[in-house]
Design a protein around this motif. Structure first.
Motif, PDB file in Angstrom:
ATOM      1  N   PRO A   3       0.787  -1.148  -0.096  1.00  0.00           N
ATOM      2  CA  PRO A   3       0.067   0.009  -0.029  1.00  0.00           C
ATOM      3  C   PRO A   3       0.866   1.185  -0.037  1.00  0.00           C
ATOM      4  CG  PRO A   3      -0.383  -1.540   1.277  1.00  0.00           C
ATOM      5  CD  PRO A   3       0.470  -2.259   1.153  1.00  0.00           C
ATOM      6  N   ALA A   4       2.318   1.299   0.294  1.00  0.00           N
ATOM      7  CA  ALA A   4       2.610   2.547   0.546  1.00  0.00           C
ATOM      8  C   ALA A   4       2.862   2.443  -0.819  1.00  0.00           C
ATOM      9  CB  ALA A   4       3.956   2.278   1.777  1.00  0.00           C
ATOM     10  N   LEU A   5       3.726   2.046  -1.024  1.00  0.00           N
ATOM     11  CA  LEU A   5       4.290   1.693  -3.072  1.00  0.00           C
ATOM     12  C   LEU A   5       3.176   2.313  -4.022  1.00  0.00           C
ATOM     13  CD1 LEU A   5       6.497  -1.141  -3.178  1.00  0.00           C
ATOM     14  CD2 LEU A   5       6.869   1.293  -2.721  1.00  0.00           C
ATOM     15  N   ASP A   6       2.044   1.868  -3.957  1.00  0.00           N
ATOM     16  CA  ASP A   6       1.317   1.744  -4.377  1.00  0.00           C
ATOM     17  C   ASP A   6       0.738   3.660  -4.209  1.00  0.00           C
ATOM     18  OD1 ASP A   6       0.569  -0.358  -5.097  1.00  0.00           O
ATOM     19  OD2 ASP A   6      -0.947  -0.753  -3.319  1.00  0.00           O
ATOM     20  N   ALA A   7       0.564   4.193  -3.007  1.00  0.00           N
ATOM     21  CA  ALA A   7       0.582   5.470  -2.719  1.00  0.00           C
ATOM     22  C   ALA A   7       1.154   6.236  -3.017  1.00  0.00           C
ATOM     23  CB  ALA A   7       0.421   5.963  -1.502  1.00  0.00           C
ATOM     24  N   ALA A   8       2.542   5.759  -3.259  1.00  0.00           N
ATOM     25  CA  ALA A   8       3.822   6.705  -3.852  1.00  0.00           C
ATOM     26  C   ALA A   8       3.465   7.171  -4.879  1.00  0.00           C
ATOM     27  CB  ALA A   8       5.359   6.208  -3.007  1.00  0.00           C
ATOM     28  N   LEU A   9       3.253   5.686  -5.622  1.00  0.00           N
ATOM     29  CA  LEU A   9       3.623   5.698  -6.934  1.00  0.00           C
ATOM     30  C   LEU A   9       2.566   6.247  -7.459  1.00  0.00           C
ATOM     31  CD1 LEU A   9       4.823   2.363  -8.010  1.00  0.00           C
ATOM     32  CD2 LEU A   9       5.677   4.157  -8.612  1.00  0.00           C
ATOM     33  N   GLY A  10       1.210   6.863  -7.249  1.00  0.00           N
ATOM     34  CA  GLY A  10      -0.073   7.322  -7.044  1.00  0.00           C
ATOM     35  C   GLY A  10       0.538   8.943  -7.171  1.00  0.00           C
ATOM     36  N   SER A  11       1.205   9.230  -6.730  1.00  0.00           N
ATOM     37  CA  SER A  11       2.290  11.057  -6.552  1.00  0.00           C
ATOM     38  C   SER A  11       1.938  11.383  -8.039  1.00  0.00           C
ATOM     39  CB  SER A  11       3.631  11.002  -6.289  1.00  0.00           C
ATOM     40  OG  SER A  11       3.520  10.523  -5.038  1.00  0.00           O
ATOM     41  N   MET A  12       1.004  12.911  -7.901  1.00  0.00           N
ATOM     42  CA  MET A  12       0.660  13.542  -9.444  1.00  0.00           C
ATOM     43  C   MET A  12       1.705  15.183  -8.922  1.00  0.00           C
ATOM     44  SD  MET A  12      -3.093  12.705  -9.689  1.00  0.00           S
ATOM     45  CE  MET A  12      -3.056  14.293 -10.961  1.00  0.00           C
ATOM     46  N   GLY A  13       1.987  16.041 -10.132  1.00  0.00           N
ATOM     47  CA  GLY A  13       2.312  17.319  -9.730  1.00  0.00           C
ATOM     48  C   GLY A  13       3.656  17.805 -10.146  1.00  0.00           C
ATOM     49  N   VAL A  14       4.613  16.292  -9.640  1.00  0.00           N
ATOM     50  CA  VAL A  14       5.832  16.229  -9.595  1.00  0.00           C
ATOM     51  C   VAL A  14       6.158  14.445  -9.993  1.00  0.00           C
ATOM     52  CG1 VAL A  14       6.548  15.516  -7.129  1.00  0.00           C
ATOM     53  CG2 VAL A  14       8.277  17.018  -8.578  1.00  0.00           C
ATOM     54  N   PRO A  15       7.678  14.290 -10.642  1.00  0.00           N
ATOM     55  CA  PRO A  15       8.109  14.077 -11.569  1.00  0.00           C
ATOM     56  C   PRO A  15       8.168  13.141  -9.600  1.00  0.00           C
ATOM     57  CG  PRO A  15       8.561  15.349 -13.146  1.00  0.00           C
ATOM     58  CD  PRO A  15       8.761  15.773 -12.133  1.00  0.00           C
ATOM     59  N   VAL A  16       8.663  11.262  -9.513  1.00  0.00           N
ATOM     60  CA  VAL A  16       9.171  10.733  -8.505  1.00  0.00           C
ATOM     61  C   VAL A  16      10.130   9.698  -8.654  1.00  0.00           C
ATOM     62  CG1 VAL A  16       7.232  11.901  -7.338  1.00  0.00           C
ATOM     63  CG2 VAL A  16       6.966   9.752  -8.188  1.00  0.00           C
ATOM     64  N   GLU A  17      10.551   9.410  -7.893  1.00  0.00           N
ATOM     65  CA  GLU A  17      11.691   7.643  -7.923  1.00  0.00           C
ATOM     66  C   GLU A  17      11.262   7.103  -6.756  1.00  0.00           C
ATOM     67  OE1 GLU A  17      15.066   7.151  -8.247  1.00  0.00           O
ATOM     68  OE2 GLU A  17      15.755   8.997  -6.722  1.00  0.00           O
ATOM     69  N   VAL A  18      10.944   5.977  -6.833  1.00  0.00           N
ATOM     70  CA  VAL A  18      10.615   5.541  -5.346  1.00  0.00           C
ATOM     71  C   VAL A  18      11.395   4.523  -5.237  1.00  0.00           C
ATOM     72  CG1 VAL A  18       8.704   4.635  -3.542  1.00  0.00           C
ATOM     73  CG2 VAL A  18       7.758   6.147  -5.972  1.00  0.00           C
ATOM     74  N   LEU A  19      12.444   4.705  -4.112  1.00  0.00           N
ATOM     75  CA  LEU A  19      13.366   3.876  -3.026  1.00  0.00           C
ATOM     76  C   LEU A  19      12.803   3.217  -2.322  1.00  0.00           C
ATOM     77  CD1 LEU A  19      14.844   5.593  -5.059  1.00  0.00           C
ATOM     78  CD2 LEU A  19      17.010   5.110  -4.244  1.00  0.00           C
ATOM     79  N   VAL A  20      13.098   1.681  -1.592  1.00  0.00           N
ATOM     80  CA  VAL A  20      12.788   1.123  -0.711  1.00  0.00           C
ATOM     81  C   VAL A  20      14.331   0.450   0.339  1.00  0.00           C
ATOM     82  CG1 VAL A  20      11.275  -0.997   0.299  1.00  0.00           C
ATOM     83  CG2 VAL A  20      10.268   1.015  -1.197  1.00  0.00           C
ATOM     84  N   MET A  21      14.632   0.879   1.236  1.00  0.00           N
ATOM     85  CA  MET A  21      15.914   0.261   1.873  1.00  0.00           C
ATOM     86  C   MET A  21      14.978  -1.440   2.185  1.00  0.00           C
ATOM     87  SD  MET A  21      19.146  -0.367   2.363  1.00  0.00           S
ATOM     88  CE  MET A  21      19.520   1.325   1.423  1.00  0.00           C
ATOM     89  N   ASP A  22      15.064  -2.408   2.482  1.00  0.00           N
ATOM     90  CA  ASP A  22      15.196  -3.332   3.048  1.00  0.00           C
ATOM     91  C   ASP A  22      16.042  -3.633   3.731  1.00  0.00           C
ATOM     92  OD1 ASP A  22      13.967  -5.827   3.704  1.00  0.00           O
ATOM     93  OD2 ASP A  22      15.303  -7.409   2.672  1.00  0.00           O
ATOM     94  N   ASP A  23      15.565  -3.620   5.108  1.00  0.00           N
ATOM     95  CA  ASP A  23      16.906  -3.366   6.062  1.00  0.00           C
ATOM     96  C   ASP A  23      16.942  -5.168   6.979  1.00  0.00           C
ATOM     97  OD1 ASP A  23      18.758  -2.055   8.062  1.00  0.00           O
ATOM     98  OD2 ASP A  23      17.013  -1.042   9.088  1.00  0.00           O
ATOM     99  N   GLY A  24      17.160  -5.815   6.135  1.00  0.00           N
ATOM    100  CA  GLY A  24      17.375  -6.966   7.475  1.00  0.00           C
ATOM    101  C   GLY A  24      15.911  -7.522   7.390  1.00  0.00           C
ATOM    102  N   SER A  25      15.084  -7.443   6.897  1.00  0.00           N
ATOM    103  CA  SER A  25      13.325  -7.794   6.766  1.00  0.00           C
ATOM    104  C   SER A  25      14.293  -9.711   7.110  1.00  0.00           C
ATOM    105  CB  SER A  25      12.630  -7.247   5.610  1.00  0.00           C
ATOM    106  OG  SER A  25      12.329  -6.636   6.065  1.00  0.00           O
TER     107      SER A  25
END
Length: 370
Positions: free
Chosen positions: A55-77
């Motif tokens: 859900p966090a990625l779905d929301a971030a990728l729905g960003s409008m009005g400015v170009p975005v990139e989305v980086l996720v740091m998997d921290d020892g999951s």
């Protein structure tokens, strides 16, 4: 009793007056579109966030009005966090999965992950977001636009806090109450005093060059509460920071149980008000202004104490309505303040689990309180 009632009334009036003033300042904040060649890097540290990261990625990728990139740091999951992000990255080139290197000595986990995210980001602005935050479509653009218009190197906002259980309503409302009821935001926008620095680590945008010039998360590597610490760091470097209304920019459900909420607020208390100097002052302000009126009123009913009881409820109502929090938490207000103070004192006195600071399975040594 009259003198005591006047003191309690004065303490109760402080958050009511400041909340009125602060809400006026925030409502007058214009929304600005970003100008020029702007890319917002949305940076999400994630440790065992399989339930949240999609859900966090779905929301971030729905960003409008400015170009975005989305980086996720998997921290020892140890759950499916990395697999979920990998699947998103295969479908959308804006998503990148990073793997956190081993935690270096002297670093705390989230700060370490955010530092490495910033090193990999390509944006003109970095938007640090917790995995339990759901960005609104205009959040990235609004924060970047305000940063440019206000010449602020760091802009933060408190997302609308989703509260469902009793445990959440007895803890989470203190965030906005303290910010809106005790931080003079008009003065904050006129001064670079580090003592006025405040930010919410759930939703925090920084300008890239200012972030790097300040030292960024590397400069606060031993700290846990990156919101407060980054804002103060920026201000010590002569950089402006700001807060804007966040209830329409994002939502967040921080905790689902009382024990989670207690542990989370205890973690941040180590670097908040739980110091030998600050906590007695805060205890007088909060206990005297938000709890004592209700304790005294049954034994000495009168106009002054009635007003003293109505003022904190009025402040809490103003904050709750403005931030779109759960209104059922308003009648619990005195108990919420009491719980908050108990958490702070348990941390200061090193009682029980508060003997060490920790989160997400990691424990960190506590520094001695000044």
């Amino acid at each position: 009793m009259t003198v005591l009632a006047l003191v309690v009334l004065a303490l109760a009036a402080i958050p009511f007056v400041l909340a009125l003033m602060n809400l006026g300042v925030l409502r007058a904040t214009p929304r600005q579109a970003p100008q020029g060649d702007v890319l917002v890097s949305i940076l999400i540290p994630a440790r065992n966030e399989a339930a949240n990261i999609g859900p966090a990625l779905d929301a971030a990728l729905g960003s409008m009005g400015v170009p975005v990139e989305v980086l996720v740091m998997d921290d020892g999951s140890t759950d499916a966090t990395a697999d979920i992000v990998r699947a998103y990255a295969a479908r959308d080139v804006r998503v990148r999965l990073l793997t956190a290197p081993p935690l270096d000595d002297g670093w705390t986990g989230k700060v370490h992950a955010c530092h490495h995210l910033s090193e990999a980001a390509r944006g003109t602005h970095f938007l640090f977001v917790d995995a339990d935050v759901r960005l609104g479509p205009q959040a990235a653009a609004a924060l970047a636009g305000h940063a440019q218009a206000a010449d602020a190197s760091l802009v933060s906002a408190v997302p609308r806090q989703v509260m469902i259980t009793l445990g959440e309503m007895l803890t989470v409302p203190t965030i906005n109450l303290l910010l809106l009821g005790y931080l003079p935001m008009g003065f904050m926008r006129l001064s670079r005093d580090p003592g006025l620095g405040a930010a919410c680590g759930q939703l925090m945008l920084v300008e890239r060059e200012a972030y790097r010039a300040s030292g960024g998360h590397a400069a606060i590597r031993t700290r846990i509460h990156d919101g407060i610490q980054l804002a103060r760091l920026f201000r010590r470097k002569g950089l402006m920071t700001d807060l804007v209304p966040g209830e329409r920019l994002a939502t967040c459900r921080m905790y689902t149980r009382f024990d989670e909420a207690w542990a989370g607020f205890a973690k941040n208390a180590h670097e908040g008000m739980a110091t030998p100097v600050a906590l007695p002052v805060w205890t007088v302000l909060l206990l005297g202004g938000h709890v004592m009126p209700f304790l005294l009123l049954p034994f000495a009913p009168g106009f002054l104490l009635a007003c003293a009881a109505l003022l904190p409820l009025g402040a809490r109502t103003l904050v709750t309505v403005a931030t779109r929090e759960n209104p059922w938490s308003i009648p619990l207000h005195p108990f919420t303040v009491l719980v908050g103070l108990v958490i702070q004192w348990s941390v200061l006195l090193r009682i029980g689990q508060a003997r060490r600071a920790g989160w997400k399975g990691r424990l960190y040594p506590l520094e001695e309180k000044p």
